[in-house]
Design a protein around this motif. Structure first.
Motif, mmCIF file in Angstrom:
data_model
loop_
_atom_site.group_PDB
_atom_site.id
_atom_site.type_symbol
_atom_site.label_atom_id
_atom_site.label_comp_id
_atom_site.label_asym_id
_atom_site.label_seq_id
_atom_site.Cartn_x
_atom_site.Cartn_y
_atom_site.Cartn_z
ATOM 1 N N ALA A 3 26.979 28.978 39.860
ATOM 2 C CA ALA A 3 26.658 29.296 38.462
ATOM 3 C C ALA A 3 26.889 30.778 38.207
ATOM 4 O O ALA A 3 26.635 31.614 39.070
ATOM 5 C CB ALA A 3 25.208 28.931 38.161
ATOM 6 N N THR A 4 27.409 31.101 37.024
ATOM 7 C CA THR A 4 27.647 32.500 36.680
ATOM 8 C C THR A 4 26.370 33.150 36.201
ATOM 9 O O THR A 4 25.423 32.483 35.806
ATOM 10 C CB THR A 4 28.735 32.629 35.587
ATOM 11 N N THR A 5 26.372 34.464 36.213
ATOM 12 C CA THR A 5 25.203 35.206 35.761
ATOM 13 C C THR A 5 25.097 35.138 34.246
ATOM 14 O O THR A 5 26.045 34.784 33.556
ATOM 15 C CB THR A 5 25.298 36.680 36.201
ATOM 16 N N ASN A 96 33.015 23.971 49.948
ATOM 17 C CA ASN A 96 31.962 24.948 49.711
ATOM 18 C C ASN A 96 31.484 24.844 48.264
ATOM 19 O O ASN A 96 32.032 25.500 47.383
ATOM 20 C CB ASN A 96 32.470 26.364 50.006
ATOM 21 N N PRO A 97 30.455 24.032 48.023
ATOM 22 C CA PRO A 97 29.973 23.825 46.652
ATOM 23 C C PRO A 97 29.496 25.103 45.960
ATOM 24 O O PRO A 97 29.453 25.168 44.743
ATOM 25 C CB PRO A 97 28.808 22.845 46.807
ATOM 26 N N SER A 98 29.158 26.131 46.739
ATOM 27 C CA SER A 98 28.677 27.380 46.132
ATOM 28 C C SER A 98 29.788 28.433 46.021
ATOM 29 O O SER A 98 29.509 29.614 45.887
ATOM 30 C CB SER A 98 27.497 27.932 46.919
ATOM 31 N N SER A 99 31.043 27.992 46.080
ATOM 32 C CA SER A 99 32.167 28.930 45.959
ATOM 33 C C SER A 99 32.044 29.758 44.691
ATOM 34 O O SER A 99 31.692 29.261 43.626
ATOM 35 C CB SER A 99 33.498 28.176 45.906
ATOM 36 N N TYR A 100 32.329 31.038 44.841
ATOM 37 C CA TYR A 100 32.386 31.954 43.699
ATOM 38 C C TYR A 100 33.864 32.215 43.454
ATOM 39 O O TYR A 100 34.524 32.866 44.259
ATOM 40 C CB TYR A 100 31.632 33.244 44.020
ATOM 41 N N ILE A 101 34.389 31.665 42.369
ATOM 42 C CA ILE A 101 35.832 31.653 42.148
ATOM 43 C C ILE A 101 36.256 32.730 41.157
ATOM 44 O O ILE A 101 35.716 32.822 40.055
ATOM 45 C CB ILE A 101 36.290 30.262 41.672
ATOM 46 N N VAL A 102 37.234 33.516 41.592
ATOM 47 C CA VAL A 102 37.899 34.492 40.731
ATOM 48 C C VAL A 102 39.227 33.869 40.342
ATOM 49 O O VAL A 102 40.071 33.607 41.200
ATOM 50 C CB VAL A 102 38.127 35.829 41.465
ATOM 51 N N ALA A 103 39.406 33.599 39.048
ATOM 52 C CA ALA A 103 40.633 32.971 38.557
ATOM 53 C C ALA A 103 41.543 34.047 37.971
ATOM 54 O O ALA A 103 41.114 34.860 37.151
ATOM 55 C CB ALA A 103 40.307 31.931 37.494
ATOM 56 N N ILE A 119 39.387 41.269 31.962
ATOM 57 C CA ILE A 119 38.418 40.799 32.945
ATOM 58 C C ILE A 119 37.173 40.371 32.186
ATOM 59 O O ILE A 119 36.624 41.153 31.407
ATOM 60 C CB ILE A 119 38.050 41.901 33.966
ATOM 61 N N HIS A 120 36.746 39.130 32.385
ATOM 62 C CA HIS A 120 35.514 38.683 31.743
ATOM 63 C C HIS A 120 34.826 37.640 32.609
ATOM 64 O O HIS A 120 35.452 36.995 33.441
ATOM 65 C CB HIS A 120 35.764 38.153 30.326
ATOM 66 N N ASN A 121 33.514 37.535 32.402
ATOM 67 C CA ASN A 121 32.786 36.512 33.153
ATOM 68 C C ASN A 121 33.029 35.161 32.500
ATOM 69 O O ASN A 121 33.243 35.073 31.295
ATOM 70 C CB ASN A 121 31.295 36.841 33.256
ATOM 71 N N GLY A 122 33.051 34.163 33.323
ATOM 72 C CA GLY A 122 33.301 32.817 32.838
ATOM 73 C C GLY A 122 34.710 32.365 33.139
ATOM 74 O O GLY A 122 35.561 33.139 33.571
ATOM 75 N N ASN A 139 34.425 31.690 37.973
ATOM 76 C CA ASN A 139 33.182 32.367 37.606
ATOM 77 C C ASN A 139 33.520 33.664 36.884
ATOM 78 O O ASN A 139 32.795 34.100 36.003
ATOM 79 C CB ASN A 139 32.349 32.683 38.847
ATOM 80 N N ILE A 140 34.625 34.263 37.310
ATOM 81 C CA ILE A 140 35.178 35.461 36.677
ATOM 82 C C ILE A 140 36.654 35.200 36.443
ATOM 83 O O ILE A 140 37.327 34.590 37.283
ATOM 84 C CB ILE A 140 34.978 36.701 37.564
ATOM 85 N N SER A 141 37.145 35.659 35.310
ATOM 86 C CA SER A 141 38.545 35.463 34.957
ATOM 87 C C SER A 141 39.253 36.804 34.848
ATOM 88 O O SER A 141 38.709 37.757 34.285
ATOM 89 C CB SER A 141 38.660 34.761 33.607
ATOM 90 N N ILE A 142 40.467 36.833 35.377
ATOM 91 C CA ILE A 142 41.340 37.997 35.226
ATOM 92 C C ILE A 142 42.643 37.477 34.637
ATOM 93 O O ILE A 142 43.324 36.665 35.261
ATOM 94 C CB ILE A 142 41.602 38.695 36.573
ATOM 95 N N LYS A 143 42.941 37.918 33.430
ATOM 96 C CA LYS A 143 44.168 37.480 32.763
ATOM 97 C C LYS A 143 45.042 38.695 32.508
ATOM 98 O O LYS A 143 44.532 39.770 32.186
ATOM 99 C CB LYS A 143 43.847 36.788 31.435
ATOM 100 N N GLY A 144 46.333 38.500 32.639
ATOM 101 C CA GLY A 144 47.286 39.559 32.353
ATOM 102 C C GLY A 144 48.183 39.145 31.206
ATOM 103 O O GLY A 144 48.838 38.101 31.278
ATOM 104 N N ILE A 145 48.216 39.924 30.145
ATOM 105 C CA ILE A 145 49.048 39.604 28.987
ATOM 106 C C ILE A 145 50.480 40.043 29.283
ATOM 107 O O ILE A 145 50.763 41.238 29.398
ATOM 108 C CB ILE A 145 48.517 40.278 27.707
#
Length: 185
Positions: A3-5, A96-103, A119-122, A139-145
């Motif tokens: 779960a995210t913060t 790993n059900p508790s994986s913290y994923i950076v997309a 960079i944003h949460n979610g 859990n955290i997203s990093i997008k590049g335009i």
């Protein structure tokens, strides 16, 4: 997936901005759990479309670094794309059900925003620009335009110069490696 913060944040940094690598690494230090073995990176995209190559380029750079200890899913050799995304999500959660994923993914936006890293949460919604209905991830997203949105998105991604996602991936991967190294001290 963990779960995210409750706090929300949304940062934008142009990859060529002065001190971008340091600024990004500071953001990553603040928001990524580098001390956790549950941290996993999903680098989404394909090498078949230059505009959609930010994720696999970043993933390849991270896996080439022998000091980066976290699982990276999505490289130039083994891309993470529409056809295998759900399968990789399911595998990761099963292991790993508790994986913290950076997309990490490329996206389209305004002409004035090209080159920005967001960079944003979610979670992020991969394939949204080209009308695909794929599962949200991260859990955290990093997008590049990487180019302009609004018309013929498939063609826009196909005709994006490789240089931009290549350089953006260099900045992003260096910032992630720097953040990890700073987290150890």
């Amino acid at each position: 997936m963990r779960a995210t913060t409750l706090s929300t944040y949304d940062y934008r940094i142009h990859f060529k901005e002065s001190g971008a690598i340091w600024k990004l690494s500071s953001l990553f230090l603040e928001h990524l759990p580098f001390n956790s073995s549950d941290l996993t990176f999903f680098c989404i995209g394909t090498d078949r479309s230059t505009g959609d190559s930010l994720g696999p380029l970043t993933g390849s750079r991270l896996t080439e670094s022998h000091i980066f200890p976290f699982p990276v899913i999505g490289t130039l050799e083994n891309p993470l794309h529409a056809l295998n995304l759900q399968e990789k999500i399911d595998e990761t959660i099963a292991m790993n059900p508790s994986s913290y994923i950076v997309a990490i993914d490329a996206c389209l936006g305004k002409a004035s925003s090209i080159g920005q890293l967001l960079i944003h949460n979610g979670p992020l919604q991969p394939g949204k620009a080209v009308g695909k209905d794929l599962p949200a991830i991260g859990n955290i997203s990093i997008k590049g335009i990487v180019n302009i949105a609004g018309f013929m998105e498939h063609a826009v991604l196909q005709s994006t110069r490789l240089h931009l996602p290549f350089e953006m991936s260099r900045t992003l991967s260096r910032a992630l490696l720097l953040a990890y190294n700073r987290s150890k001290s």
